[in-house]
Write a protein that holds these residues in place. Structure first.
Motif, PDB file in Angstrom:
ATOM      1  N   SER A 145       0.803  -1.039  -0.006  1.00 29.34           N
ATOM      2  CA  SER A 145      -0.071  -0.219   0.151  1.00 29.34           C
ATOM      3  C   SER A 145       0.880   1.216  -0.025  1.00 29.34           C
ATOM      4  O   SER A 145       0.412   2.233  -0.798  1.00 29.34           O
ATOM      5  N   ALA A 146       1.791   1.221   0.791  1.00 24.49           N
ATOM      6  CA  ALA A 146       2.843   2.525   0.774  1.00 24.49           C
ATOM      7  C   ALA A 146       3.507   2.679  -0.547  1.00 24.49           C
ATOM      8  O   ALA A 146       3.545   3.814  -0.789  1.00 24.49           O
ATOM      9  N   ARG A 147       4.059   1.653  -1.407  1.00 20.07           N
ATOM     10  CA  ARG A 147       4.491   1.483  -2.607  1.00 20.07           C
ATOM     11  C   ARG A 147       3.595   2.257  -3.531  1.00 20.07           C
ATOM     12  O   ARG A 147       3.888   3.180  -4.207  1.00 20.07           O
ATOM     13  N   VAL A 148       2.291   1.734  -3.653  1.00 21.15           N
ATOM     14  CA  VAL A 148       1.301   2.202  -4.648  1.00 21.15           C
ATOM     15  C   VAL A 148       1.006   3.537  -4.205  1.00 21.15           C
ATOM     16  O   VAL A 148       0.907   4.457  -5.137  1.00 21.15           O
ATOM     17  N   ALA A 149       0.664   3.957  -2.910  1.00 21.20           N
ATOM     18  CA  ALA A 149       0.548   5.500  -2.635  1.00 21.20           C
ATOM     19  C   ALA A 149       1.889   6.155  -3.034  1.00 21.20           C
ATOM     20  O   ALA A 149       1.588   7.436  -3.566  1.00 21.20           O
ATOM     21  N   GLY A 150       3.122   5.889  -2.691  1.00 22.88           N
ATOM     22  CA  GLY A 150       4.173   6.657  -3.276  1.00 22.88           C
ATOM     23  C   GLY A 150       4.240   7.039  -4.620  1.00 22.88           C
ATOM     24  O   GLY A 150       4.603   8.063  -5.269  1.00 22.88           O
ATOM     25  N   PHE A 151       3.914   5.737  -5.472  1.00 26.89           N
ATOM     26  CA  PHE A 151       3.840   5.864  -6.974  1.00 26.89           C
ATOM     27  C   PHE A 151       3.000   6.958  -7.312  1.00 26.89           C
ATOM     28  O   PHE A 151       3.030   7.638  -8.208  1.00 26.89           O
ATOM     29  N   LEU A 152       1.708   6.817  -6.845  1.00 21.13           N
ATOM     30  CA  LEU A 152       0.633   7.840  -7.087  1.00 21.13           C
ATOM     31  C   LEU A 152       1.148   9.126  -6.790  1.00 21.13           C
ATOM     32  O   LEU A 152       0.785  10.108  -7.610  1.00 21.13           O
ATOM     33  N   GLU A 153       1.705   9.342  -5.647  1.00 18.83           N
ATOM     34  CA  GLU A 153       1.827  10.854  -5.371  1.00 18.83           C
ATOM     35  C   GLU A 153       2.931  11.336  -6.337  1.00 18.83           C
ATOM     36  O   GLU A 153       3.100  12.377  -6.773  1.00 18.83           O
ATOM     37  N   ASP A 154       3.979  10.444  -6.613  1.00 15.15           N
ATOM     38  CA  ASP A 154       5.154  10.740  -7.509  1.00 15.15           C
ATOM     39  C   ASP A 154       4.343  11.025  -9.105  1.00 15.15           C
ATOM     40  O   ASP A 154       4.848  12.222  -9.647  1.00 15.15           O
ATOM     41  N   TRP A 155       3.605  10.355  -9.327  1.00 17.31           N
ATOM     42  CA  TRP A 155       2.984  10.363 -10.758  1.00 17.31           C
ATOM     43  C   TRP A 155       2.049  11.651 -10.854  1.00 17.31           C
ATOM     44  O   TRP A 155       2.189  12.458 -11.705  1.00 17.31           O
ATOM     45  N   LEU A 156       1.286  12.015  -9.880  1.00 21.24           N
ATOM     46  CA  LEU A 156       0.444  12.994  -9.704  1.00 21.24           C
ATOM     47  C   LEU A 156       1.378  14.412  -9.528  1.00 21.24           C
ATOM     48  O   LEU A 156       0.973  15.480  -9.935  1.00 21.24           O
ATOM     49  N   ALA A 157       2.451  14.216  -9.018  1.00 24.45           N
ATOM     50  CA  ALA A 157       3.335  15.647  -8.972  1.00 24.45           C
ATOM     51  C   ALA A 157       4.268  15.877 -10.293  1.00 24.45           C
ATOM     52  O   ALA A 157       4.765  16.931 -10.239  1.00 24.45           O
ATOM     53  N   ARG A 158       4.109  15.120 -11.112  1.00 21.35           N
ATOM     54  CA  ARG A 158       4.879  15.214 -12.456  1.00 21.35           C
ATOM     55  C   ARG A 158       4.377  16.398 -13.149  1.00 21.35           C
ATOM     56  O   ARG A 158       2.882  16.506 -13.063  1.00 21.35           O
ATOM     57  N   PRO A 159       5.113  17.166 -13.888  1.00 21.38           N
ATOM     58  CA  PRO A 159       4.321  18.314 -14.749  1.00 21.38           C
ATOM     59  C   PRO A 159       3.479  17.706 -15.688  1.00 21.38           C
ATOM     60  O   PRO A 159       3.657  16.530 -16.176  1.00 21.38           O
ATOM     61  N   GLU A 160       2.683  18.436 -16.160  1.00 21.25           N
ATOM     62  CA  GLU A 160       1.643  18.070 -17.145  1.00 21.25           C
ATOM     63  C   GLU A 160       1.977  17.492 -18.515  1.00 21.25           C
ATOM     64  O   GLU A 160       3.049  18.200 -18.968  1.00 21.25           O
ATOM     65  N   GLY A 161       1.783  16.285 -18.990  1.00 15.47           N
ATOM     66  CA  GLY A 161       2.246  15.990 -20.206  1.00 15.47           C
ATOM     67  C   GLY A 161       3.595  15.174 -20.094  1.00 15.47           C
ATOM     68  O   GLY A 161       3.908  14.364 -20.987  1.00 15.47           O
ATOM     69  N   ASP A 162       3.926  14.961 -18.927  1.00 15.99           N
ATOM     70  CA  ASP A 162       5.159  14.053 -18.660  1.00 15.99           C
ATOM     71  C   ASP A 162       4.661  12.870 -18.021  1.00 15.99           C
ATOM     72  O   ASP A 162       4.008  12.836 -16.877  1.00 15.99           O
ATOM     73  N   SER A 163       4.408  11.580 -18.845  1.00 13.29           N
ATOM     74  CA  SER A 163       4.046  10.414 -18.481  1.00 13.29           C
ATOM     75  C   SER A 163       5.191   9.474 -17.830  1.00 13.29           C
ATOM     76  O   SER A 163       6.121   9.598 -18.025  1.00 13.29           O
TER      77      SER A 163
END
Length: 163
Positions: A145-163
């Motif tokens: 759960s902590a890994r998934v939450a960390g991944f989502l937080e990192d993903w949401l923090a990326r600049p728009e258009g950066d996948s």
């Protein structure tokens, strides 16, 4: 499959009396395949991900020549088999075709050599299989759960258009 292709596979199996050939339309992937197989040969089936945990060898059949321009793949969609094209091999699979836990055969001869090697040395793919599961498959360690939450937080923090 093309009848000539099926005959070629059947001929190769006759030289290897312990080979069992299964096609998904006749024999869906199952736990029995995982438990009984000494070597698993497939066209990048996700079933091999589970087989990696056995440490036994795998051979991935890659029908595309390295560097070829354009790739064709088929997928079952809305009750029909559809043929689609991609410019790069990486677009066909979720991972790079080389990111596997076993052998990768790009020719029939290479596949036969790798199968023979796997049967002669059952531990040949144990290290790559373990490396694959460690890198790509979620560890069962109580921290998923902590890994998934960390991944989502990192993903949401990326600049728009950066996948």
């Amino acid at each position: 499959f093309d009848p000539g292709y099926l005959r070629t596979i059947a001929r190769a199996a006759t030289d290897r009396p312990t080979v069992w050939i299964c096609f998904k339309d006749e024999h869906p992937d199952s736990l029995v395949d995982l438990l009984l197989s000494d070597v698993m040969v497939s066209n990048y089936s996700s079933l091999l991900n589970a087989f990696y945990y056995t440490g036994r060898p795998t051979v991935h059949l890659d029908p595309h020549r390295p560097g070829q321009d354009g790739y064709v793949y088929r997928r079952w969609k809305r009750g029909r088999l559809r043929e689609e094209r991609a410019r790069e091999a990486e677009r066909i699979w979720k991972l790079d075709p080389g990111a596997i836990g076993g052998f990768r055969a790009t020719s029939f001869e290479q596949a036969l050599e790798q199968i023979d090697r796997a049967l002669a040395d059952p531990a040949c793919c144990a290290a790559p299989a373990r490396a694959f599961t460690d890198r790509y498959i979620t560890a069962v360690d109580g921290h998923t759960s902590a890994r998934v939450a960390g991944f989502l937080e990192d993903w949401l923090a990326r600049p728009e258009g950066d996948s």
